[in-house]
Design a protein around this motif. Structure first.
Motif, PDB file in Angstrom:
ATOM      1  N   MET A 227       0.842  -1.195   0.000  1.00  0.00           N
ATOM      2  CA  MET A 227       0.000   0.000   0.000  1.00  0.00           C
ATOM      3  C   MET A 227       0.869   1.234   0.000  1.00  0.00           C
ATOM      4  O   MET A 227       1.893   1.289   0.690  1.00  0.00           O
ATOM      5  N   ALA A 228       0.446   2.240  -0.765  1.00  0.00           N
ATOM      6  CA  ALA A 228       1.084   3.548  -0.733  1.00  0.00           C
ATOM      7  C   ALA A 228       0.003   4.605  -0.874  1.00  0.00           C
ATOM      8  O   ALA A 228      -0.811   4.546  -1.802  1.00  0.00           O
ATOM      9  N   CYS A 229      -0.037   5.549   0.048  1.00  0.00           N
ATOM     10  CA  CYS A 229      -0.989   6.641  -0.040  1.00  0.00           C
ATOM     11  C   CYS A 229      -0.521   7.618  -1.115  1.00  0.00           C
ATOM     12  O   CYS A 229       0.614   8.116  -1.061  1.00  0.00           O
ATOM     13  N   GLY A 230      -1.397   7.902  -2.057  1.00  0.00           N
ATOM     14  CA  GLY A 230      -1.030   8.801  -3.143  1.00  0.00           C
ATOM     15  C   GLY A 230      -1.509  10.223  -2.975  1.00  0.00           C
ATOM     16  O   GLY A 230      -1.267  11.060  -3.852  1.00  0.00           O
ATOM     17  N   ASP A 231      -2.185  10.515  -1.880  1.00  0.00           N
ATOM     18  CA  ASP A 231      -2.745  11.855  -1.667  1.00  0.00           C
ATOM     19  C   ASP A 231      -2.095  12.462  -0.427  1.00  0.00           C
ATOM     20  O   ASP A 231      -2.464  12.144   0.716  1.00  0.00           O
ATOM     21  N   ALA A 232      -1.138  13.339  -0.646  1.00  0.00           N
ATOM     22  CA  ALA A 232      -0.407  13.943   0.467  1.00  0.00           C
ATOM     23  C   ALA A 232      -1.320  14.781   1.350  1.00  0.00           C
ATOM     24  O   ALA A 232      -1.135  14.845   2.573  1.00  0.00           O
ATOM     25  N   GLY A 233      -2.337  15.425   0.751  1.00  0.00           N
ATOM     26  CA  GLY A 233      -3.255  16.236   1.538  1.00  0.00           C
ATOM     27  C   GLY A 233      -4.043  15.400   2.526  1.00  0.00           C
ATOM     28  O   GLY A 233      -4.236  15.805   3.684  1.00  0.00           O
ATOM     29  N   PHE A 234      -4.490  14.234   2.092  1.00  0.00           N
ATOM     30  CA  PHE A 234      -5.208  13.331   2.995  1.00  0.00           C
ATOM     31  C   PHE A 234      -4.284  12.834   4.095  1.00  0.00           C
ATOM     32  O   PHE A 234      -4.656  12.819   5.277  1.00  0.00           O
ATOM     33  N   ALA A 235      -3.073  12.421   3.729  1.00  0.00           N
ATOM     34  CA  ALA A 235      -2.119  11.935   4.729  1.00  0.00           C
ATOM     35  C   ALA A 235      -1.811  13.007   5.766  1.00  0.00           C
ATOM     36  O   ALA A 235      -1.713  12.718   6.971  1.00  0.00           O
ATOM     37  N   ASP A 236      -1.694  14.259   5.325  1.00  0.00           N
ATOM     38  CA  ASP A 236      -1.423  15.348   6.261  1.00  0.00           C
ATOM     39  C   ASP A 236      -2.626  15.631   7.148  1.00  0.00           C
ATOM     40  O   ASP A 236      -2.480  15.930   8.344  1.00  0.00           O
ATOM     41  N   ALA A 237      -3.836  15.531   6.589  1.00  0.00           N
ATOM     42  CA  ALA A 237      -5.038  15.768   7.386  1.00  0.00           C
ATOM     43  C   ALA A 237      -5.172  14.733   8.491  1.00  0.00           C
ATOM     44  O   ALA A 237      -5.540  15.059   9.626  1.00  0.00           O
ATOM     45  N   VAL A 238      -4.873  13.471   8.187  1.00  0.00           N
ATOM     46  CA  VAL A 238      -4.949  12.432   9.215  1.00  0.00           C
ATOM     47  C   VAL A 238      -3.844  12.635  10.247  1.00  0.00           C
ATOM     48  O   VAL A 238      -4.053  12.401  11.450  1.00  0.00           O
ATOM     49  N   LEU A 239      -2.672  13.077   9.808  1.00  0.00           N
ATOM     50  CA  LEU A 239      -1.598  13.358  10.763  1.00  0.00           C
ATOM     51  C   LEU A 239      -2.013  14.479  11.712  1.00  0.00           C
ATOM     52  O   LEU A 239      -1.748  14.402  12.922  1.00  0.00           O
ATOM     53  N   ASP A 240      -2.681  15.514  11.196  1.00  0.00           N
ATOM     54  CA  ASP A 240      -3.184  16.585  12.070  1.00  0.00           C
ATOM     55  C   ASP A 240      -4.208  16.037  13.062  1.00  0.00           C
ATOM     56  O   ASP A 240      -4.217  16.424  14.239  1.00  0.00           O
ATOM     57  N   ALA A 241      -5.060  15.135  12.594  1.00  0.00           N
ATOM     58  CA  ALA A 241      -6.057  14.532  13.484  1.00  0.00           C
ATOM     59  C   ALA A 241      -5.388  13.706  14.569  1.00  0.00           C
ATOM     60  O   ALA A 241      -5.831  13.696  15.723  1.00  0.00           O
ATOM     61  N   ALA A 242      -4.321  13.009  14.219  1.00  0.00           N
ATOM     62  CA  ALA A 242      -3.583  12.209  15.199  1.00  0.00           C
ATOM     63  C   ALA A 242      -2.864  13.093  16.206  1.00  0.00           C
ATOM     64  O   ALA A 242      -2.804  12.786  17.399  1.00  0.00           O
ATOM     65  N   ALA A 243      -2.314  14.202  15.740  1.00  0.00           N
ATOM     66  CA  ALA A 243      -1.608  15.118  16.635  1.00  0.00           C
ATOM     67  C   ALA A 243      -2.569  15.750  17.641  1.00  0.00           C
ATOM     68  O   ALA A 243      -2.219  15.956  18.813  1.00  0.00           O
ATOM     69  N   ALA A 244      -3.793  16.045  17.192  1.00  0.00           N
ATOM     70  CA  ALA A 244      -4.766  16.682  18.072  1.00  0.00           C
ATOM     71  C   ALA A 244      -5.267  15.751  19.161  1.00  0.00           C
ATOM     72  O   ALA A 244      -5.799  16.205  20.175  1.00  0.00           O
ATOM     73  N   ALA A 245      -5.075  14.450  18.979  1.00  0.00           N
ATOM     74  CA  ALA A 245      -5.597  13.469  19.936  1.00  0.00           C
ATOM     75  C   ALA A 245      -4.553  12.993  20.939  1.00  0.00           C
ATOM     76  O   ALA A 245      -4.851  12.126  21.764  1.00  0.00           O
ATOM     77  N   GLN A 246      -3.331  13.539  20.897  1.00  0.00           N
ATOM     78  CA  GLN A 246      -2.285  13.090  21.820  1.00  0.00           C
ATOM     79  C   GLN A 246      -1.302  14.217  22.066  1.00  0.00           C
ATOM     80  O   GLN A 246      -1.190  15.164  21.282  1.00  0.00           O
ATOM     81  N   ASP A 247      -0.572  14.109  23.172  1.00  0.00           N
ATOM     82  CA  ASP A 247       0.413  15.142  23.515  1.00  0.00           C
ATOM     83  C   ASP A 247       1.685  14.990  22.700  1.00  0.00           C
ATOM     84  O   ASP A 247       2.364  15.983  22.417  1.00  0.00           O
TER      85      ASP A 247
END
Length: 366
Positions: free
Chosen positions: A283-303
């Motif tokens: 698997m390889a994610c081809g949409d950098a915008g989606f990958a970044d949005a999920v990373l932001d969501a992960a950052a908001a849920a943890q210190d």
């Protein structure tokens, strides 16, 4: 209901493939729970998959929260005398078959899907597949039936990759191609080796070719992903005094997107052929915008500060990616927690993953 309570209910349902168990009861539980606790359109299909949908009337983009409800067969210590799964809780962790892989994150996704508002545009999907541990048979069947979300968050393990305890976002993972190299010769008495054709010699010539192959390598969103290829089994010969007429060699290859080791080179040897026994896609994610949005969501849920990472193991994200879905993997399991006699997951991290899934559902599709 909190994520630990729902995980306990899911884990208590035997769902490994075998003579005394299958996945159907777990799938039925998931479907019934979603029908009771959500207004979504819920389907429990003929393959044992559960798919629920919110929105979708405007034809916009779709986002899926994806998991699976089957598990690998339990260790003897993980079942009681009546064949029931044993679940233990201590020191903030749940222990038992399926806690890490992946009923804990399945519970987190169910709760996130329940609590998510119907999207203003597009469609929010929940999917729990059967047969992930048997080569992704449920996911493959769903894809064949037309399951094709635009984006997916797959709840396999991504915790502890960049740093201990951090839940990261995997933007790629390896696949697995398992091959058998078959060398055929001609039998003869071992006192007259020249009268035959030694299949083991032909097989070892093939092994030398495999040993010299370069590992496949690619780059995904700036991260290097390197595969591997290795001989893992060899079987040949019939007796100590017979020139062997057949020998088989197992080759394990960890594949990367768009690259494969040239194993076909072994077929240049007389009497040597090759068959592919399993081919789980990477698997390889081809949409950098989606990958970044999920990373932001992960950052908001943890210190801690999560990162984009790559995983060594194949998941159902590979089948979805092959069908055109942009996927990431986000889940509670840490390396070494799944498929063991001491399978375990941290309740705190399950709650964190629930928060990540809720954040993604609230922010995507954009």
């Amino acid at each position: 209901m909190d994520v630990a309570s729902l995980t306990r209910e899911l884990v208590s349902i035997p769902s490994h493939a075998g003579p005394d168990s299958d996945e159907s009861a777990a799938g039925e539980f998931v479907a019934a729970w979603l029908r009771e606790h959500t207004d979504a359109a819920v389907e429990f299909d003929d393959h044992g998959n559960v798919i629920a949908r919110k929105g979708g009337g405007d034809g916009g983009e779709s986002l899926a929260l994806v998991g699976h409800h089957d598990v690998v067969p339990p260790d003897d210590s993980q079942i009681d005398a009546d064949g029931n799964y044993v679940l233990d809780e201590r020191d903030g962790r749940l222990y038992g078959r399926g806690t890490a892989d992946m009923k804990g994150c399945l519970a987190a996704a169910m709760l996130a899907f329940r609590d998510a508002s119907e999207p203003n545009s597009g469609e929010l999907v929940f999917a729990s597949f059967a047969g992930e541990e048997r080569g992704g048979v449920g996911c493959r069947a769903a894809v064949d039936d037309g399951f094709a979300p635009d984006y997916a968050v797959v709840g396999e393990g991504s915790t502890g990759y960049s740093a201990t305890g951090v839940t990261d976002v995997a933007v790629a993972h390896k696949g697995r191609r398992g091959s058998t190299v078959v060398a055929e010769g001609a039998a003869a008495h071992a006192s007259e080796p020249e009268a035959g054709e030694n299949a083991i010699y032909r097989a070892t010539d093939a092994v030398d070719i495999v040993r010299d192959l370069d590992f496949p390598t690619t780059e995904v969103l700036g991260h290097e992903l390197t595969g591997s290829v290795a001989v893992t089994e060899i079987d040949g010969g019939s007796a100590w005094n017979v020139i062997p007429e057949r020998c088989e060699v197992t080759v394990d290859e960890r594949t990367v997107p768009d690259e494969r080791a040239p194993l076909e080179r072994v077929e240049a040897i007389d009497g040597v052929s090759r068959r592919v026994d399993q081919d789980l896609p990477p698997m390889a994610c081809g949409d950098a915008g989606f990958a970044d949005a999920v990373l932001d969501a992960a950052a908001a849920a943890q210190d801690a500060r999560p990162e984009h990472v790559v995983k060594p193991h194949a998941t159902d994200a590979g089948w979805l990616a092959a069908a055109g879905t942009d996927c990431v993997v986000v889940g509670a399991a840490e390396p070494g927690e799944a498929h063991t006699a001491e399978e375990t997951v941290a309740i705190e991290v399950l709650e964190r993953c629930r928060g990540i899934y809720e954040n993604v559902a609230a922010s995507w599709p954009e």
